[in-house]
Design a protein around this motif. Sequence first.
Motif, short mmCIF file in Angstrom:
data_model
loop_
_atom_site.label_atom_id
_atom_site.label_comp_id
_atom_site.label_asym_id
_atom_site.label_seq_id
_atom_site.Cartn_x
_atom_site.Cartn_y
_atom_site.Cartn_z
N LEU A 234 0.68 -1.05 -0.06
CA LEU A 234 0.11 -0.23 -0.39
C LEU A 234 0.89 1.54 0.26
CD1 LEU A 234 -2.42 -1.30 2.28
CD2 LEU A 234 -2.89 -0.83 0.37
N LEU A 235 0.80 2.39 -0.99
CA LEU A 235 0.46 3.56 -1.01
C LEU A 235 0.07 4.48 -1.14
CD1 LEU A 235 4.09 5.36 -1.90
CD2 LEU A 235 3.05 5.55 -3.43
N TYR A 236 0.01 5.35 -0.09
CA TYR A 236 -0.83 6.01 0.14
C TYR A 236 -0.57 7.62 1.45
CZ TYR A 236 -1.15 4.26 4.86
OH TYR A 236 -0.69 3.83 6.32
N THR A 237 -1.70 8.65 1.73
CA THR A 237 -1.20 9.80 1.62
C THR A 237 -2.21 9.93 3.22
OG1 THR A 237 -2.62 11.32 1.83
CG2 THR A 237 -0.52 10.62 -0.79
N GLU A 238 -1.39 10.97 4.42
CA GLU A 238 -1.98 10.94 5.63
C GLU A 238 -3.23 10.54 5.40
OE1 GLU A 238 -0.95 14.04 7.88
OE2 GLU A 238 0.49 14.72 5.89
N ASN A 239 -4.26 11.44 4.72
CA ASN A 239 -5.89 11.95 4.16
C ASN A 239 -6.02 10.70 3.93
OD1 ASN A 239 -5.46 14.16 6.11
ND2 ASN A 239 -4.69 15.30 5.02
N ALA A 240 -5.55 9.40 3.57
CA ALA A 240 -5.94 8.42 2.06
C ALA A 240 -6.87 7.61 2.68
CB ALA A 240 -5.13 7.94 1.68
N LEU A 241 -7.03 7.87 4.47
CA LEU A 241 -7.66 6.88 5.24
C LEU A 241 -7.98 7.19 6.06
CD1 LEU A 241 -4.91 3.79 5.11
CD2 LEU A 241 -7.20 3.67 4.01
N GLY A 242 -9.76 7.19 6.62
CA GLY A 242 -9.74 7.47 8.24
C GLY A 242 -10.14 6.22 9.02
N PHE A 243 -10.09 6.56 10.26
CA PHE A 243 -9.89 5.66 11.49
C PHE A 243 -10.37 5.85 12.81
CE2 PHE A 243 -7.40 3.71 15.24
CZ PHE A 243 -8.43 2.46 14.90
N GLY A 244 -11.28 5.28 13.11
CA GLY A 244 -11.83 5.86 13.93
C GLY A 244 -12.54 5.18 15.43
N MET A 245 -11.90 5.27 16.76
CA MET A 245 -12.18 5.04 17.50
C MET A 245 -13.59 5.26 18.75
SD MET A 245 -8.56 4.57 19.21
CE MET A 245 -8.44 6.47 18.96
N ALA A 246 -15.12 4.65 18.87
CA ALA A 246 -15.37 4.58 19.84
C ALA A 246 -15.23 4.47 21.12
CB ALA A 246 -16.58 4.05 19.73
#
Length: 289
Positions: A234-246
Amino acid sequence: MADSQNQIHVKQFKDDIIQAVQQTNSRLDGTVRRKEAVKAEEFFFHKLGAFNLLEKSSRNAKTPFIDPVHTRRKMTTASFHAALFIDDFDTDKSIISGLDSDYMNGLINAAKRKKDDVIIDAATGTAYEGKDGTTSSSLASTQKIVHGSAGLTSTKLLNALEIIKGNDVDPEEMLYCIISASQENDLMQDEKIINRDYSMGAVLDKGIVGKWNNINFIRSERLGLDTNSNRQVLLYTENALGFGMARDITMKVGENAERSFTKTLYLKLDVGATRIEDEKIVEIACTES
């Protein structure tokens, strides 16, 4: 489930538990857009499309109004948990010290690895968008580099960079490339990676691939395989993916009355992830020997 706890009794060779070889921290948590304290079963990451200006071609022309394009991606969190017993039956027959902390650290390490698994699954899986988050969206073939019967090469990396740059991604965004040991080995034999004639400064630090062409390499042995059994780098930038924590990692310790008041260690977390901007991520298929 097989009972292996008798292996910690006095008859063992060492008096301390040595944690099995394992990844002890999340390596990808800091590479994505994070949302903490998600207080809903579903959460949406919102995107705003680019604006275009119109030419003013006459005096006193009417003011042109443009409609902003809003889209969003849905993230659904999931709960993960596990528990361990620490029975006096075992500890009274063992000279091991610090068993509680060893077990607790083992559970925490598992939780941190789970974060990486969730992020990787989101990167390569199906995203959901639309007002209700019911429209499925797979990563387009234009965002993928085919394996070409080869491992990871500088040419593949340059082609992946071209895709991201061609999407007019902000060059100030941090770039990350997740590779396994096999791909690291590939790169350490690639002249364009290791030869200073191609790149300014040291690219290898004691055999570890560091940074090349503004790409920050992170090694993970948790990357998946595609349908052709090629590694999904995987090659991606810092805003490509979102990670959330409930709920971030939470530990509880108590006694289980139904199990002779055995001390119980319990861990849980509630997390989720999704691709937010497909234009900012490229999947590179790599063969492994």
